[in-house]
Design a protein around this motif. Structure first.
Motif: not given
Length: 919
Positions: A811-821
């Motif tokens: 779940e963390a990776r999903a949020q972090l990836d969206a933010a990073n993009q």
């Protein structure tokens, strides 16, 4: 040579590479457009690569002398005549009058010239340059036309210039042609600034409009003005006069026309709309006008389809006016006033020009026309109209009032501070009793802010005293309809906002209360939403709704930007963006300067939170340029603030800090504490990006204390989530929670969708782990959250960090990836790096990083990397939500694993790890 780089490149391309051998080109253009300058530039370029230049210039009084032009051209080759054969030598000597032989026929001369040129070109390339081809004698024109069509395969180049449309015996058939256009607006402006740096902006605009990009006109029109006229301290005539040099060139062409033709041309020149309707032209009269176009040596052109008339050359209008008498001009203005009866502004202006003695009726018409011009944003016309109305005012009180309006608009709208000061002095001399009027105080305050030291407190005192005098109290409705008083209150509002102190606002609110219930809706709404949005913004927003409903149809730039100011904290870009751009485009065309600046401010405010950072950067640069060029230094800080914001989010921290320091150093001595708060906002973002949460917190609470939204401090809303984030990272949980509670109690979320997102994000930041997921999900589901990409991505980043610490890795990776993009797309590199680091840290297994038999955990590797970058234990702890003691413990365990004994060796130790150890 200003503004001709592209044309010069195109001409050289048409002539071909090198020395233009074997090519011929005809250059045409209107008189004064710069043909001779370009010819000279091309000739110098050709000479620089070794070509021999042969030149000739057509001269009017030599046009009847056979071979006069050829005589000029071949003079450098005279010593070569003796090496020619008898036939060619005799032909040339006879044509040029060197011998007693009769003039040969033209074909023999053509052959001789071509042979001579080709022979000379065997030694070095020959380049022929002919200027004013239309005035070249017929015989020389025939020879040069013969030569120009026979250059193929030779080492001879040919370039000639003539006036567009001019009849000439030169045969153009088969030759390439290039029409030289007028200078672009930017190039024309550059030329004026270079030649006449002291030229006031409204005068420069008049010159640009009349010259229409013609370089000769751009140079000569200002030269004919007096020093006061160039500085906008004296009235300008309807049509700018000609310098003696240009008068000699153009006036004779008009003076020789019949009286009726000159009368018609004068009407067209003084009307300057191109509308043949000023002649009340039916079909018969249009035929007369068309005939006039032919008989006047192409001074004008007439489009029979749309009945438009245009002067062929920008200086011809001035020449027409120069040849008229004062009586003729007055008669023409009276005729135009009758014709323009349906256009009140034009009618009033023509009546004002036709009148030579004071006349209150006409002065009143001009005053109303001045207000109309001001409402549509034509401040220069408004200043001129009010000034003329004052000149025609019989009573001193009316003269003083009208001059004060002219002074106010000059200071507020055009930036011509010298002119505004002079007009205000004239107003005081005309009517000393108006010294303390609201409009006088407003003008003086603007002069003080822009032209003086920018002393906010002094400007505030002037306005408060004048407003107190101007409000009668017994009739609020009359006061609310007093335009001068309302203008003064708008300026007082600007001064209070700039001052950034709640005490400054008290007199403004008191004056507004005394106007109730008749206070203008926009002034009332702005007094709530701009002054203290945290407390009165919601009530102001309700008033603003009805105003915004008709904003798309608003034509007054002043109303548009004031609505924009009222809507700053409502975050409604879709409703204001188009109209703000309309004001900017009008400003770029020479419209109301202050409105141009205001609209740029509002667009920057819309662009930053909505992620249009490239546009925001461009508009901030434009704003600074306008402030500098048009003498509005007081507002420069606002665009520097946007530059500081952008530098912060892009990771240029030192640049951002330097800009913020510059704003503060300018603002503090002048009492412009509102600017200091804006500078602190940029500092907060810079320190958040740099990971220095302690500094970020200090700057945030300088704007508004934790747990309280400071009174009359609009920037307190801008940094509300920043303050909470910095407090959480520096373990100030109580302060963070108190600030969230303060936002809730103030109802901040109801002010705008973006503030609703910031409040929800702040609440999520302070939520305990067992309630954090729900709070973050609520924040992400705020309606319209996607319109604020940077804020939304920051909340996703915080959510991902929390999820990682709670070990919800996927779940963390999903949020972090969206933010990073989003951060990568915006160019918010510090936040992108932080998101990428968190993504790497979501790998729960031990890394393959080894030194001997030791391994580093993901957290140890992250701590080591941050320590290697130079961060202190405290800063690392703030970044990773650890105590400094815990960070120190991890580092103590790292040293033996990496085989090092000091912190300074961490960077080299990490660099020596094998590639498999990378995150």
């Amino acid at each position: 040579m200003v503004g001709r780089a592209r044309q010069l490149q195109e001409i050289k391309a048409l002539l071909g590479p090198g020395t233009a051998a074997g090519r011929a080109l005809l250059l045409s253009g209107e008189p004064g457009v710069g043909k001779s300058v370009l010819l000279g530039e091309v000739a110098r370029a050709m000479s620089g690569v070794g070509a021999q230049i042969l030149s000739a210039v057509g001269v009017r009084f030599e046009a009847e002398l056979a071979y006069a032009g050829l005589h000029q051209l071949l003079l450098p080759l005279n010593d070569r005549f003796e090496h020619l054969g008898d036939t060619h030598r005799k032909a040339l000597l006879g044509a040029l009058g060197y011998g007693g032989d009769p003039v040969p026929d033209g074909l023999h001369v053509c052959d001789a010239v071509l042979f001579l040129l080709r022979r000379a070109a065997t030694e070095r390339t020959v380049f022929i340059v002919v200027d004013d081809l239309a005035w070249l004698d017929r015989a020389s024109s025939a020879v040069l036309g013969f030569v120009a069509r026979r250059l193929s395969g030779s080492r001879i180049g040919f370039l000639a210039a003539s006036r567009s449309g001019a009849e000439t015996p030169f045969d153009r058939a088969g030759l390439a042609e290039y029409e030289l256009p007028p200078l672009s607006h930017d190039a024309a402006t550059e030329l004026l600034r270079a030649r006449f740096p002291e030229l006031a902006a409204p005068v420069r605009d008049r010159v640009l409009a009349q010259a229409q990009g013609n370089p000769l006109a751009l140079v000569e029109l200002p030269a004919a003005l007096s020093d006061p006229q160039r500085g906008a301290l004296a009235d300008l005539p309807d049509v700018l006069p000609l310098s003696p040099r240009v008068r000699r060139l153009h006036v004779p062409r008009v003076a020789g026309l019949p009286a009726e033709s000159r009368r018609i041309l004068l009407l067209l020149a003084l009307d300057d709309t191109g509308d043949s309707g000023v002649l009340r032209a039916g079909s018969e009269e249009l035929k007369v006008l068309t005939a006039l176009a032919a008989e006047s040596d192409r001074l004008i052109t007439v489009d029979g389809t749309n009945r438009r008339v245009a002067f062929r050359h920008p200086l011809m209008r001035a020449a027409v006016v120069e040849t008229s008498t004062l009586t003729e001009r007055c008669q023409a203005h009276r005729a135009l006033a009758e014709i323009r009866a349906e256009s009140p502004e034009r009618r009033a202006w023509h009546l004002g020009r036709a009148t030579l003695v004071p006349d209150e009726r006409i002065a009143a018409l001009l005053e109303e026309a001045g207000h109309r011009a001001a409402r549509r944003g034509d401040a220069t016309a408004a200043v001129a109209t009010f000034t003329r109305a004052a000149e025609l005012s019989p009573r001193p009180v009316d003269r003083g009032r009208r001059l004060t309006w002219a002074a106010y608009l000059a200071a507020e709208a055009t930036g011509e501070l010298r002119a505004a000061s002079e007009l205000l002095d004239r107003a005081r001399r005309a009517d000393p009793d108006r010294t303390g009027s609201p409009l006088t105080a407003a003008t003086a305050s603007l002069l003080l802010l822009n032209g003086g030291d920018g002393d906010v407190d002094m400007a505030h005192r002037l306005l408060v005293e004048a407003v107190g005098t101007g409000i009668h109290g017994h009739d609020a409705e009359d006061d609310a309809e007093d335009d001068a008083l309302i203008e003064a209150l708008h300026i007082l509002q600007l001064v209070c906002w700039s001052g950034g102190r709640d005490a400054l606002w008290e007199p403004f609110h008191a004056a507004l209360d005394r106007l109730k219930p008749a206070a203008p809706p926009l002034l009332s709404a702005c007094g709530k939403t701009l002054a203290d949005p945290a407390r009165t913004g919601l009530a102001g927003r309700q008033e603003l709704d009805s105003i915004l409903a008709g904003i798309r149809n608003e034509g007054d730039p002043g109303q548009i930007v004031r609505v924009g100011a009222a809507a700053v904290h409502s975050d409604r870009p879709a409703e204001l963006r188009d109209v703000s751009w309309r004001v900017v485009r009008r400003g770029r065309r020479g419209g109301h300067v202050r409105r141009h600046i205001d609209a740029l401010m509002h667009l920057c405010l819309q662009d930053f939170p909505t992620g249009r950072w490239d546009e925001a950067e461009t508009l901030a640069d434009e704003g600074l340029r306008v402030c500098e060029e048009r003498q509005y230094p007081f507002f420069s800080w606002y665009f520097e603030y946007h530059q500081a914001l952008l530098a912060a989010v892009h990771g240029h921290f030192e640049e951002s800090r330097s800009l913020s320091d510059r704003i503060t150093q300018w603002a503090v001595p002048r009492g412009v504490l509102g600017a200091v708060a804006f500078a602190d906002h940029a500092r907060v973002l810079a320190e958040l990006g740099a990971g220095d949460y302690e500094c970020a917190y200090r700057h945030a609470v300088a704007i508004s204390p934790a747990g309280r939204l400071a009174s009359h401090a609009p920037q307190a809303l801008s940094v509300c989530m920043d303050l909470v984030e910095a407090a959480v990272h520096t373990r100030r949980a109580a302060e963070a929670e108190a600030h969230v509670q303060a936002m809730r109690e103030a109802g901040v979320a109801a002010l705008s969708p973006r503030l609703a997102l910031l409040v929800a994000g702040s609440a999520a930041l302070v939520a305990p782990d067992d309630g954090a997921v729900g709070r973050f999900e609520q924040a992400l589901s705020v309606p319209g959250a996607q319109h604020w990409p940077f804020d939304l991505a920051r909340i996703r980043l915080a959510y991902g960090e929390r999820l990682r610490r709670m070990r919800f890795v996927s779940e963390a990776r999903a949020q972090l990836d969206a933010a990073n993009q989003v951060f990568e797309r915006l160019g918010a590199q510090p936040w992108a790096d932080r998101a990428a680091g968190e993504l790497r840290a979501t790998r729960r297994s031990r890394t393959a990083a080894k030194h001997g038999s030791a391994t580093l955990t993901a957290q140890e590797q992250e701590i080591a990397t941050l320590a290697a970058s130079g961060m202190t234990n405290k800063q690392i702890g703030e970044r990773l939500h650890l105590s400094p003691r815990t960070v120190g413990s991890h580092l103590y365990q790292l040293f033996p694993k990496l085989g090092i004994a000091s912190r300074a060796a961490i960077r080299d130790a990490l660099a020596s790890l094998p590639p498999s150890a990378a995150f």
